[in-house]
Design a protein around this motif. Structure first.
Motif, PDB file in Angstrom:
ATOM      1  N   TYR A  83       0.674  -1.650   0.401  1.00  0.00           N
ATOM      2  CA  TYR A  83       0.020   0.121  -0.207  1.00  0.00           C
ATOM      3  C   TYR A  83       0.963   1.223   0.227  1.00  0.00           C
ATOM      4  O   TYR A  83       0.647   2.174  -1.054  1.00  0.00           O
ATOM      5  N   ARG A  84       1.983   0.981   0.820  1.00  0.00           N
ATOM      6  CA  ARG A  84       2.830   2.506   0.965  1.00  0.00           C
ATOM      7  C   ARG A  84       3.174   2.643  -0.306  1.00  0.00           C
ATOM      8  O   ARG A  84       3.232   3.721  -1.207  1.00  0.00           O
ATOM      9  N   ASP A  85       4.009   2.058  -1.122  1.00  0.00           N
ATOM     10  CA  ASP A  85       4.673   2.171  -2.485  1.00  0.00           C
ATOM     11  C   ASP A  85       3.411   2.517  -3.788  1.00  0.00           C
ATOM     12  O   ASP A  85       3.817   3.363  -4.639  1.00  0.00           O
ATOM     13  N   GLY A  89       2.947   6.363  -6.065  1.00  0.00           N
ATOM     14  CA  GLY A  89       3.227   6.288  -7.265  1.00  0.00           C
ATOM     15  C   GLY A  89       4.111   5.190  -8.025  1.00  0.00           C
ATOM     16  O   GLY A  89       4.432   5.616  -8.374  1.00  0.00           O
ATOM     17  N   ARG A  90       4.687   4.314  -6.415  1.00  0.00           N
ATOM     18  CA  ARG A  90       6.668   3.973  -7.486  1.00  0.00           C
ATOM     19  C   ARG A  90       5.680   2.180  -7.980  1.00  0.00           C
ATOM     20  O   ARG A  90       7.348   1.849  -8.180  1.00  0.00           O
ATOM     21  N   THR A  91       4.833   2.117  -8.214  1.00  0.00           N
ATOM     22  CA  THR A  91       4.543   0.626  -8.325  1.00  0.00           C
ATOM     23  C   THR A  91       3.919   0.681 -10.075  1.00  0.00           C
ATOM     24  O   THR A  91       3.801  -0.280 -10.407  1.00  0.00           O
ATOM     25  N   GLY A  92       2.815   1.646 -10.503  1.00  0.00           N
ATOM     26  CA  GLY A  92       2.440   1.499 -11.676  1.00  0.00           C
ATOM     27  C   GLY A  92       1.255   0.715 -11.157  1.00  0.00           C
ATOM     28  O   GLY A  92      -0.026   0.895 -12.096  1.00  0.00           O
ATOM     29  N   HIS A  93       1.238   0.526 -10.630  1.00  0.00           N
ATOM     30  CA  HIS A  93      -0.065   0.236  -9.797  1.00  0.00           C
ATOM     31  C   HIS A  93      -1.600   1.109  -9.790  1.00  0.00           C
ATOM     32  O   HIS A  93      -1.314   1.942  -9.327  1.00  0.00           O
ATOM     33  N   ALA A  94      -2.528   0.575  -9.809  1.00  0.00           N
ATOM     34  CA  ALA A  94      -3.798   1.082  -9.326  1.00  0.00           C
ATOM     35  C   ALA A  94      -4.606   0.624  -8.512  1.00  0.00           C
ATOM     36  O   ALA A  94      -4.865  -0.540  -8.015  1.00  0.00           O
ATOM     37  N   THR A 175      -2.046  -9.534 -13.335  1.00  0.00           N
ATOM     38  CA  THR A 175      -1.646  -8.849 -12.312  1.00  0.00           C
ATOM     39  C   THR A 175      -2.060  -7.920 -11.020  1.00  0.00           C
ATOM     40  O   THR A 175      -1.586  -7.223 -10.220  1.00  0.00           O
ATOM     41  N   PHE A 176      -3.477  -8.738 -10.244  1.00  0.00           N
ATOM     42  CA  PHE A 176      -3.629  -8.269  -9.718  1.00  0.00           C
ATOM     43  C   PHE A 176      -3.560  -9.119  -8.372  1.00  0.00           C
ATOM     44  O   PHE A 176      -2.249 -10.352  -8.210  1.00  0.00           O
ATOM     45  N   HIS A 177      -3.876  -8.108  -7.382  1.00  0.00           N
ATOM     46  CA  HIS A 177      -2.899  -8.241  -5.861  1.00  0.00           C
ATOM     47  C   HIS A 177      -2.973  -8.351  -5.060  1.00  0.00           C
ATOM     48  O   HIS A 177      -3.779  -7.127  -5.083  1.00  0.00           O
ATOM     49  N   PRO A 178      -4.039  -8.991  -4.214  1.00  0.00           N
ATOM     50  CA  PRO A 178      -4.925  -8.362  -2.792  1.00  0.00           C
ATOM     51  C   PRO A 178      -4.331  -7.503  -1.582  1.00  0.00           C
ATOM     52  O   PRO A 178      -2.996  -7.320  -1.604  1.00  0.00           O
ATOM     53  N   ALA A 179      -5.066  -6.754  -1.404  1.00  0.00           N
ATOM     54  CA  ALA A 179      -4.326  -5.298  -0.504  1.00  0.00           C
ATOM     55  C   ALA A 179      -4.022  -6.377   1.012  1.00  0.00           C
ATOM     56  O   ALA A 179      -4.491  -6.894   1.144  1.00  0.00           O
ATOM     57  N   GLU A 180      -3.471  -5.589   1.690  1.00  0.00           N
ATOM     58  CA  GLU A 180      -3.182  -5.831   3.157  1.00  0.00           C
ATOM     59  C   GLU A 180      -4.618  -6.039   3.776  1.00  0.00           C
ATOM     60  O   GLU A 180      -5.528  -5.498   3.112  1.00  0.00           O
TER      61      GLU A 180
END
Length: 217
Positions: A83-85, A89-94, A175-180
């Motif tokens: 989440y922090r990254d 805006g460091r990862t390109g994910h939405a 590219t989906f990754h579950p959030a914390e």
């Protein structure tokens, strides 16, 4: 005699506990496997980026035929985004919500309809008070049928408002990754903070401005 006999009983007890643990582990594995198969079943997934993922879970959770919603990240190259990254805006994910649903009870077209009525489709790289590419709006399709449906729904929105729509359509592509965990069901776990954030961000007022009585789905 007491020493060896005592150790022998201890060894047998330990062996029994280990054996029981192995049996329980195997049993748990079978149950987990069965649960995964049941979950897979005839269910499908849809992935939407609509700004803050806390606010995108509720409109889908209330729909008959939706099995689950999961807040997460999609659309970026990083293998393990945090989440922090992401918010930096460091990862390109939405920020996204992934919806698991039963196509026999609710159609993908209906999910698209609800998606549109929960976003501002006319802005670039922001939603309401949140700014940055991580808050862009997007439909991440899982197969060609979803892509065709997404493109058709976008055309309908363009025709309705007769203006450019900035929502992207792109392949989910794994590219989906579950959030914390603390982000999941945030609106249920932290209702006061959630409502304050949603109100102060001006989300509902802007949705009503765009969609009128249809706002929120």
């Amino acid at each position: 005699m007491r020493g060896p006999l005592y150790r022998g009983r201890t060894d047998r007890t330990l062996f029994g506990r280990l054996l029981l643990g192995m049996l329980l582990a195997v049993s748990a594995g079978v149950v987990t496997s069965q649960a995964e198969e049941a979950d897979a079943g005839d269910h499908a997934r849809a992935t939407f980026a609509g700004g803050c993922f806390w606010c995108m879970e509720p409109p889908f959770d209330k729909l008959d035929g939706v099995i689950a919603t999961t807040s997460g990240y999609a659309g970026g190259p990083e293998p393990d985004p945090t989440y922090r990254d992401v918010v930096a805006g460091r990862t390109g994910h939405a920020e996204v919500v992934q919806v698991t649903f039963d196509p026999a009870r609710i159609s993908y077209d209906e999910l698209l309809r609800v998606f549109w009525r929960n976003i501002d489709p006319f802005v670039v790289d922001r939603q309401f008070c949140d700014r940055g590419a991580q808050y862009r709006t997007a439909i991440f399709y899982h197969d060609d049928a979803q892509r065709v449906a997404a493109e058709a729904s976008l055309a309908e929105v363009v025709a309705r408002f007769d203006r450019a729509v900035e929502t992207e359509i792109e392949a989910e592509g794994g590219t989906f990754h579950p959030a914390e965990a603390y982000h999941q069901d945030y609106y249920l776990e932290n209702p006061l903070r959630y409502r304050y954030y949603r109100f102060s961000c001006g989300r509902d007022s802007r949705l009503e401005e765009i969609w009128g009585d249809e706002a929120g789905g």
